[in-house]
Structures are given as structure tokens and as C-alpha cells.
Design a protein around this motif. Structure first.
Motif, short mmCIF file in Angstrom:
data_model
loop_
_atom_site.label_atom_id
_atom_site.label_comp_id
_atom_site.label_asym_id
_atom_site.label_seq_id
_atom_site.Cartn_x
_atom_site.Cartn_y
_atom_site.Cartn_z
N UNK A 68 47.66 -23.87 -10.99
CA UNK A 68 47.51 -24.74 -9.83
C UNK A 68 47.68 -26.18 -10.27
N UNK A 69 48.62 -26.94 -9.76
CA UNK A 69 49.59 -26.53 -8.76
C UNK A 69 50.60 -25.55 -9.35
N UNK A 70 51.17 -24.75 -8.49
CA UNK A 70 52.06 -23.71 -8.96
C UNK A 70 53.44 -24.29 -9.32
N UNK A 71 53.86 -23.99 -10.55
CA UNK A 71 55.20 -24.40 -10.97
C UNK A 71 56.01 -23.16 -11.28
N UNK A 72 57.30 -23.30 -11.27
CA UNK A 72 58.14 -22.21 -11.72
C UNK A 72 57.94 -22.09 -13.24
N UNK A 73 57.56 -20.92 -13.68
CA UNK A 73 57.30 -20.74 -15.11
C UNK A 73 57.28 -19.26 -15.40
N UNK A 74 56.99 -18.91 -16.63
CA UNK A 74 56.92 -17.49 -16.98
C UNK A 74 55.57 -16.89 -16.64
N UNK A 75 54.71 -17.65 -16.00
CA UNK A 75 53.41 -17.12 -15.61
C UNK A 75 52.52 -16.81 -16.79
N UNK A 76 52.66 -17.57 -17.86
CA UNK A 76 51.87 -17.32 -19.06
C UNK A 76 50.56 -18.08 -18.95
N UNK A 77 49.61 -17.50 -18.20
CA UNK A 77 48.33 -18.20 -18.05
C UNK A 77 47.22 -17.38 -18.67
N UNK A 78 46.46 -16.65 -17.85
CA UNK A 78 45.40 -15.83 -18.42
C UNK A 78 46.02 -14.65 -19.17
N UNK A 79 46.97 -14.02 -18.52
CA UNK A 79 47.67 -12.92 -19.18
C UNK A 79 49.14 -13.31 -19.36
N UNK A 80 49.83 -12.58 -20.23
CA UNK A 80 51.25 -12.88 -20.39
C UNK A 80 52.09 -11.72 -19.87
N UNK A 81 53.36 -12.02 -19.62
CA UNK A 81 54.24 -10.96 -19.16
C UNK A 81 54.95 -10.34 -20.35
N UNK A 82 55.76 -9.32 -20.05
CA UNK A 82 56.63 -8.77 -21.09
C UNK A 82 57.57 -9.87 -21.56
N UNK A 83 57.93 -9.85 -22.84
CA UNK A 83 58.81 -10.91 -23.36
C UNK A 83 60.12 -10.96 -22.58
N UNK A 84 60.61 -9.77 -22.20
CA UNK A 84 61.89 -9.75 -21.47
C UNK A 84 61.75 -10.38 -20.09
N UNK A 85 60.55 -10.40 -19.57
CA UNK A 85 60.35 -10.98 -18.24
C UNK A 85 59.96 -12.46 -18.30
#
Lengths: 415, 510
Positions: B472-489
Motif C-alpha cells: 500500500x499504495x499498490x504498485x506494479x511489482x512481483x508482489x514480493x511482500x509477506x510471501x513470494x511468488x514462484x521465480x518464473x512468476x
């Protein structure tokens, strides 16, 4: 820098103010008893005998003795106008603030429960902040104070655990109803159904041998153990106790009522092929009971579908039901017949004796009306239910025959 | 303070009197007359009173000119000076056209301006003056004492690289650079500290780093008006956003791999001599919360450690305050058994619960602080005496109740699971604020305090980037905050760094 310091100072100054109370500065009541006071005319003056059972945190302290002398000091009785003011009165001899916040049960003597004043006394409990709505209501045959003081759980040290386990387990076996204060107020204020409270007793009386669930409190044939027991239910109509149900009737009520559930219901039925023996079964309600009320000009028609799953636990007649489809059919028909008969008998009893039902079926009548006024004028309670035409349809399945299907061959054994 | 300033100025004046040579003014150039310049430099460096300064005068036969060589022996590789500079200049018999073609050292450049030349000389380079030439030759001969690359001490990982930054900026840059082999990798040098001339290196990928953050960083470093800024830990305190704030806004990392991955995401990294770590700007809450292992471990394992860490943060923050609020204000929330256990234990304890807890929390912080300062050989004693004996004895003596020891130990233990030093301090201090509010108003107080914290965190910024971004505020990103995504994502660079290239996938770039 000034403000944090100020706050720190406030902590030292204010410790002990407002609502703040250290845990050890309170006494925790686990059971409250209510009795008719002796020598006071309850019609003329509001009064009640209040009994408190306290929990003893001393058990935890190393070196402190947990056992008391012959006299029980954790149970006190006093006469007060109501249970809320009794709290302060008790402080004349109990040193700590008395807290109801961990109270598990409210025990009421049958004599008091049958009086009109009972509901008035209890309604103060809604207003008190500390009384929990999930407190269970127990009606006792004798005096509530006696029930509490005679209660000496054999395996448990802490009284609250005793009540908690007893109620949890009894609710699972279905021998007592679910009787929280919340349900009591909801049903009584809804003014349509019967409320069932747990029925307990501390004195044994002779009643002879019956099937395992046909007893009322005090009648279970047993020797030894805790003198206090609970089975069956006390029936409340409009906030006043008007009768009792046996354990079996309570079980049927629980099965017919969709707002309660039972898990571990063991019961016995006569063996249809050999009348001397009884088949033990485990009864499970798989689906919701379907209740359909049809409005008619005269008394309403009610169709009830009663879904039941049965597991055979023991067959003392040693007849091999598992192998034989024909015998199974006979058994199924006999069980259906018996269960249906029991339910019908109970319904007849409630129609005639209590004039309303304990199954919370008014829930299915209410949606049939577009306004509350219409529903109230229709009057489920007194005018409709007692004359209703009730059809019970059994939906019974036998799902198991125990760990070993085959019975032993009795002729070879006796050979 | 004013008194000291005066005194300093006074001493400065004295020094000038001694050397009888003023500091070179900016733009002052070499004269070309070797005697004049040599004398000037000698006086400037108090030669020969100053032992740590060398002047070597000789004649270059190949040119037929006099020359003078200046260097600081403690910072210079003497062998390099002997073999690769003096020897070829003296022994060469052929005519020497120009000096750079005659010496063997790799880096040589000409400097006309005196002040800049002396700056280089001060870093360990060698200055060569040749008679008749109006500029000095500066040759890279610096070699300082220092330790080798070692394992990281604070940010340990299970599967990551095992090297950490050292005190030499050159080596630190090489540690990062060897992970990013690209011509876009840029190192800028700035100098801070008017007297001690400390070098600051700003490292970034010129194709990715945000020009706004870079400009802001350069400006803040340029604004420092101190005589000396010895290392990064001090530099941070000059350039951070909120100097009095409880929360850190600049990330420190001792792992070159982490610094490199931040550069690849468009962040800017700063390195200084004498600091075994790098700083990363801008920093969000998440950069403190993350550890290198989160990405080195497989997807599920990495997220599991993240989960543990966020739980640890909440346990550290809230256990003691929840204990206080429930025992003091909301007893009905306890299960009856636990309540009776606590009440029984507290029966003979003399202090109110809040003081009891404060006492133990402070004791725990003391043990922790002592554990950092204690000399290594007696380190284990702290643990045994402090934690075991003290805790046990306090309970035995009924000074504190055992449940409070459990609560404090739990929150203390959890605070060790927070990987970042700065974040750990933040949370440990914030814990006391929560404890205070719980003592004053129970859970209601805690909720108020928590709301204030959340509001504060979402209001602050680090180099223009909101602290809680990209959540917050929301930015375009890989969503690497509390949890992370798959590396490919993980397809995007964080949008808040205002990177010039948002996508990480090569395929989408072309």
C-alpha cells in the motif's frame, strides 16, 4: 520525550484504577445455585438462596495444601434479592471480588423453576456483563445447594472441568439437551416452543430396571461413584418449568431438532427374530430432519422425514444378520417401526400434555407468513400445534455390522 | 560546542603557521618549476617531521630532466613504486618521449590541479612531478592493510554464497561487479568530509536505476557538511529521511549477492571504505523483512521461513502486551484452566503483573545487550548465569511468576528470528510501547497503538518511495511482500523504484 515519561508515570499512578484488576484479586465462581429461600414468601417478596462454588487456584501453588478439611469451604450459600447483588453480599465473608466471567453452570432447584418469579430472576442475567450466554442451565430435583455440595467428582480435581466435561459428553450422547442461557432466552422470547434444560439430581430413588435411556435423573440404577447425575430434561414453557422428559425422549428431541446435534448415540432395541435379546446399535443422524408444514383451514399438516443411520454393535442372539438380506430387511423394518413409534409417542405427549413442541419447529412455520403479526395471530403455540396432523417418515439405513460381520456359531460353542 | 569550534579553528591556524604553506586553493595548478612545487608539497605534508610521507628525487636520464616522486608509504605498495616506476625511469637508456610510455604501472593519468592531485595522493597513489611539465602524473599504487573476504556474520544463509563485504571499497565493488557483468554497471565517486576526504561510491545500473532516486541521493550526500564521515553507518544517519524515527529507512546489507540483486531491481547501492557492508536506497518495510535465503530456498521452504518470520514479529510485538491486557482487563478471554494456573502462580508474587513483566523484559534486554558486548571467551557465561540461573532463581524466590518468564522468553526468542538488525531494534522498542498501552487500557489500548503504528508506517517515505509499497499504495511489482511468488512468476521489477525497464523477462524486452 515528555510524553513517554508522562505515560510511564501514569502507569505507576493508575495501576489499580478503572477496570484493571489482577487475576489473583478475584474469586472465580464455577457454579451458581438458585433455591427457594426458607421462610420467605416468594409471592410477596423477591428473594432467592444463591449458592456459589468457587474454583480454587491454590491447587497450583507449590507447597500449598489443596485438600480441605471435612467441611467444604469452596461452597457458600446466602439469601439475596437476586444473583447479581448476591455477589456483593458474599463479599462480607469472601475477601476477593467475585467474578462470574468463568461461570459454567447455573443450577436451579425444581421448586424454584416451577415458580413464575424464576424467569424474572433470571432475566437479570442478561443485563449482567459477566454472565456468559453459554452458561448451562441445570434443573435439579432436590435443592441446588445440595446438588453442588454433594458433587464430588471422582477423577477431576477442578470443579469447572467436571461441569465442562459432563455437559460436553452428555450432549454428545444426547441424554441431556443443549441448554445454554442463550437458547433459553431465544426460545422463551420467541414464545412458540418449549425449552429443555438439563435435568439433574443428587439423590437416588428406586425405579427398577428399564432400557438404557428411559430413566430420569435420580433413577439410574448404579452403585458407587458421584451421587450427582444428569439425565433427561426439564421442560420449560414460557419461562416456567412444566414437566420432565426421560433420557430417551430427550434423545428423540435432539434427533428431530435441527438446531442441536448428537454424535455418539448408543441405544438398544429388541431383536425382531428373538425377543429375549436386545440388539445394541449406534444411531447417527446423517442429514437434517426435513420438516414441511402445510397450512390448511383446520389444523396444519406436518410432514417430517427423519434420516437415521444405524450401525449394529452387538447381536446377543447371535443371529447372522450380515449374511442374510432377508433378515436384514426384517431388522430394518423392526427398527424403523420402533423408532417411528417412539417419536410418535413423544409427539403425542407434547401435543396433549405440553400443548407445544420442544423441537424448535416453529422455525419452519415462520417463513410461511409475510408478517410477524399474521404469524402471531395464527398462534402456532396453543392453537395449531396441539391439533396438527403429523406424519413421520423414516429414512433409515443400516451402514455397518461391527468389526466382525459373522456371529459365532452358538451351537458349536455350547456343544 | 562553540568553544571547540573556535579551538579547532585556532589549531588550524597554528598548523598553517608551522608549514608556512596554505592549502592549495581550488583551481591552483602546478607551476612546472620542480623546486617550487617540491618545496610546497614538502611543507604541506610537514616533511620531514611527518614520517609517513616519502619524497624521492632523481633525474630521468632519458629525458634529461629532474623529477620528484611523492607517496605515502603506509598506503602504498612500495614494491610497485620501486620496480615499476623508479626502475624504468632511472635505468632506461633510450630517450623517453613521455612518462606514461616509460613506466610499467597500469593506471596513470595527468592532473593539473593541485587540490585534486593531493586528494589522490592521500588515498595511496603516487605523484610524479617532472621538471618543466605543468601537470603531475598520478599512478595507481594504493594498497591498504585489511582483512580478506570472510563469511557473513549477521545475514547468514543456508544455501546462499558465503562471502561478505570487507572494509575495502575496491574489493566490495568487485564482489558486486562479478555478479553483474554488464557495461551498464556504473560506479560514481563522491567525496565527503571536508578534512578527511572520505570517498563514497554510488553503484547502480544506469539502464535500470531511477534518475530521481539517484539525483536525490547525490544531493543528500553532497549536502553533508562535516569534516569527516568515517563510514557508512555514520553516512546513513546524515542522509536518511527521518532521523528521529523509530523505523529505519535505509537498508544495510553485508551480502554482495543481496546488493547485486537490489541493483538488478533498479535500486541504488552505496559503498564506502572502512564499512563491511553496503547501503541500499530506497528501502521499504519489506526489504528489512526479507532475507537472502527466502529466494535461495525453494518456493515452499522459502515461504515457510517467511511465515515463521512474520509470526515471530507478531509474537515479539504482542505476547507480553496481550498477557497484560488479558490478565488485567479481560479475564473472560482466558480458558478457565489457564486462568486458574496464572491466578495460582500470581497468588504469592508481590508485584503487579505489568511491573513484573517490565522487570523481566528489561532484564532480558540487559542480557541481550551484555551478550553483544561481552568478550568472546566468557560469552557462554552470560547465557547460563543470565538466563538460566536468574530466571530459575526469580521464580523459586516468588519474585516473578513462571508464566511471565515463559511470556518474556517467548517474545525474546522470537525477536532473534528477525533477520535485520535495524528492524529487530524497531520491534523490540515498539514492544514496550505496546506493553505500556496494554497496561493503560487493555486490548483497546493495544488496538489504538497498533492503528497508530499502521498509519505511521503508511505515511513515511524513503527517498520518495512509500514505506509499505508495493502493498500500500499498490504498485506494479512481483508482489514480493509477506510471501513470494514462484521465480518464473516474478516478472516485474518493483514499480516504486521508478525503474526505466519494468519487466524482468528477457522475452518481453525484445
Amino acid at each position: 520525550m515528555r510524553y513517554p515519561l508522562l505515560l510511564c508515570a501514569l502507569i505507576l499512578v493508575l495501576t489499580g484504577c478503572w477496570d484493571k484488576k489482577e487475576v489473583e484479586e478475584r474469586s472465580y465462581v464455577v457454579a451458581i445455585g438458585m433455591d427457594l429461600p426458607k421462610g420467605i414468601d416468594i409471592e410477596k417478596e423477591q428473594a432467592v438462596d444463591v449458592t456459589f462454588q468457587f474454583s480454587n487456584p491454590k491447587l497450583n501453588v507449590k507447597g500449598a495444601s489443596a485438600t480441605e478439611g471435612s467441611e467444604r469451604k469452596d461452597v457458600v450459600t446466602l439469601t439475596a434479592p437476586d444473583i447479581v447483588t448476591a455477589r456483593n453480599m458474599a463479599n462480607s465473608f469472601v475477601t476477593r471480588e467475585i467474578s462470574y466471567s468463568h461461570n459454567k453452570v447455573l443450577i436451579v432447584s425444581e421448586d424454584l423453576a416451577k415458580k413464575e418469579i424464576f424467569y424474572r430472576l433470571l432475566s437479570t442475567a442478561i443485563k449482567d456483563r459477566e454472565i456468559r450466554r453459554e452458561t448451562n442451565l441445570i434443573v435439579t430435583k432436590g435443592k441446588a445447594s445440595e446438588f453442588i455440595s454433594k458433587n464430588k467428582p471422582e477423577l477431576l480435581v477442578r470443579p469447572h472441568r467436571y461441569y465442562q466435561f459432563l455437559i460436553d459428553r452428555a450432549a454428545e450422547t444426547g441424554l441431556v439437551p443443549e441448554s445454554t442461557l442463550n437458547r433459553f432466552f431465544a426460545i422463551t422470547d420467541g414464545d412458540a416452543d418449549l425449552f429443555l434444560a438439563i435435568y439433574g439430581a443428587s439423590n437416588q430413588e428406586e425405579a427398577g430396571f428399564r432400557d438404557e435411556d428411559q430413566y430420569k435423573a435420580g433413577q439410574v440404577p448404579k452403585t458407587g461413584g458421584n451421587p450427582v447425575l444428569m439425565i433427561g430434561s426439564a421442560v420449560f414453557k414460557e419461562g416456567k418449568m412444566i414437566g420432565t422428559l426421560t433420557g430417551e425422549e430427550t434423545r428423540i428431541t435432539r434427533l428431530l431438532d435441527n438446531t442441536e446435534n448428537t454424535r455418539d448415540l448408543f441405544s438398544s432395541f429388541q431383536d425382531p427374530l428373538d425377543k429375549r435379546y436386545k440388539i445394541a446399535v449406534r444411531i447417527k443422524k446423517t442429514n437434517r430432519t426435513k420438516v414441511k408444514i402445510k397450512l390448511r383451514n383446520g389444523p396444519p399438516k406436518i410432514d417430517v422425514t427423519y434420516p437415521i443411520e444405524i450401525k449394529i454393535l452387538s447381536v446377543p442372539s447371535l443371529i447372522n444378520y450380515a449374511d442374510d438380506m432377508k433378515k436384514q430387511k426384517q431388522l430394518k423394518a423392526a427398527l424403523e417401526q420402533k423408532l417411528k413409534e417412539n417419536a410418535e409417542n413423544l409427539i403425542k405427549k407434547t401435543q396433549k400434555k405440553f400443548k407445544t413442541e420442544p423441537f424448535y419447529w416453529s422455525l419452519y412455520a415462520r417463513p410461511l407468513f409475510s408478517t410477524v403479526k399474521e404469524y402471531e395471530e395464527w398462534d402456532w403455540n396453543n392453537k395449531r400445534y396441539p391439533y396438527a396432523d403429523i406424519n413421520i417418515k423414516m429414512d433409515l439405513n443400516i451402514t455397518g455390522f461391527g468389526k466382525q460381520f459373522k456371529e459365532s456359531d452358538i451351537e458349536k460353542v455350547l456343544d | 560546542m562553540r568553544f571547540f569550534n573556535k579551538r579547532k579553528r585556532h589549531e588550524g591556524a597554528l598548523g598553517q603557521d608551522d608549514s608556512a604553506a596554505g592549502k592549495p586553493s581550488s583551481g591552483q595548478t602546478f607551476s612546472g618549476n620542480i623546486h617550487r612545487d617540491t618545496d610546497y608539497i614538502k611543507q604541506l605534508y610537514s616533511y620531514p617531521a611527518n614520517v609517513d610521507f616519502m619524497v624521492r628525487e632523481f633525474t630521468i636520464f632519458g629525458m634529461g630532466r629532474k623529477a620528484a616522486l611523492f607517496y605515502i608509504p603506509s598506503l602504498t605498495d612500495a614494491k610497485l613504486v620501486d620496480e615499476d616506476i623508479i626502475r624504468p625511469l632511472i635505468t632506461k637508456e633510450m630517450a623517453i618521449q613521455d612518462v606514461p610510455s616509460a613506466v610499467y604501472v597500469s593506471a596513470i593519468n595527468a592532473e593539473q590541479e593541485m587540490r585534486k592531485a593531493f586528494q589522490e595522493l592521500n588515498t595511496g597513489d603516487t605523484l610524479l612531478l617532472v621538471d618543466g611539465i605543468t601537470h603531475a602524473y598520478i599512478m595507481k599504487t594504493a594498497k591498504t592493510a585489511g582483512r580478506n573476504v570472510e563469511k557473513p556474520q549477521n545475514e547468514t544463509t543456508l544455501l546462499g554464497p558465503k562471502e561478505s563485504f570487507v572494509e575495502k571499497s575496491g574489493e566490495n565493488i568487485s564482489l558486486i561487479r562479478k555478479k553483474i557483468r554488464s557495461e551498464d554497471f556504473t560506479v560514481e565517486k563522491m567525496t565527503v568530509g571536508a578534512r578527511s576526504n572520505n570517498e563514497v561510491f554510488i553503484i547502480y545500473n544506469k539502464e535500470l536505476a531511477s534518475s530521481r532516486v539517484l539525483a536525490e541521493l547525490r544531493e543528500r550526500i553532497g549536502c553533508i557538511s562535516k569534516d569527516a564521515v568515517q563510514n557508512l553507518s555514520l553516512l546513513i544517519q546524515h542522509i536518511e529521511d527521518r532521523k528521529r524515527s523509530l523505523v529505519p529507512t535505509i537498508l544495510q546489507t553485508e551480502r554482495p549477492d543481496r546488493a547485486a540483486s537490489y541493483i538488478e531491481d533498479g535500486y541504488v547501492v552505496v559503498i564506502m571504505n572502512n564499512s563491511p557492508f553496503a547501503i541500499v536506497a530506497p528501502a521499504t518495510f519489506w526489504s528489512f523483512f526479507h532475507s537472502a535465503d527466502d529466494h535461495y530456498l525453494r518456493f515452499i521452504y522459502g515461504n515457510f521461513t517467511r511465515l515463521l518470520r512474520i509470526i515471530a514479529i507478531f509474537i515479539t510485538l504482542f505476547t507480553s502486551s496481550i498477557y497484560i491486557s488479558i490478565t488485567n482487563y479481560h479475564v473472560e478471554m482466558f480458558p478457565t484452566d489457564l486462568l486458574l494456573a496464572i491466578a495460582g502462580a500470581r497468588e504469592i508474587v508481590p508485584l503487579p503483573a505489568i511491573l513484573e513483566l517490565f522487570l523481566l523484559e528489561i532484564a532480558f534486554e540487559l542480557i541481550r545487550e551484555a551478550g553483544i558486548r561481552v568478550p568472546a571467551p566468557i560469552g557462554p557465561t552470560i547465557g547460563i548465569v543470565g538466563a538460566l540461573i536468574l530466571g530459575q532463581a526469580a521464580v523459586e524466590a516468588n519474585v516473578v511468576s513462571p508464566i511471565v518468564v515463559i511470556v518474556v522468553a517467548l517474545s525474546g526468542l522470537s525477536s532473534f528470528a528477525i533477520n535485520d538488525v535495524n528492524l529487530s531494534y524497531t520491534i523490540r522498542i515498539a514492544r514496550f510501547v505496546f506493553l505500556l498501552s496494554a497496561g493503560l487500557a487493555g486490548i483497546f489500548g493495544m488496538v489504538c497503538c497498533f492503528m497508530a503504528c499502521v498509519i505511521y508506517l503508511s505515511s513515511i517515505k524513503s527517498f520518495g518511495v512509500p514505506y509499505m509499497a508495493p502493498m500500500t499504495p499498490n504498485y506494479k511489482s512481483s508482489g514480493d511482500t509477506v510471501f513470494r511468488k514462484l521465480l518464473t512468476n516474478e516478472r516485474f521489477r518493483p514499480g516504486f523504484t521508478k525503474s526505466k525497464d519494468l519487466t524482468k523477462d528477457t522475452g518481453q524486452n525484445k
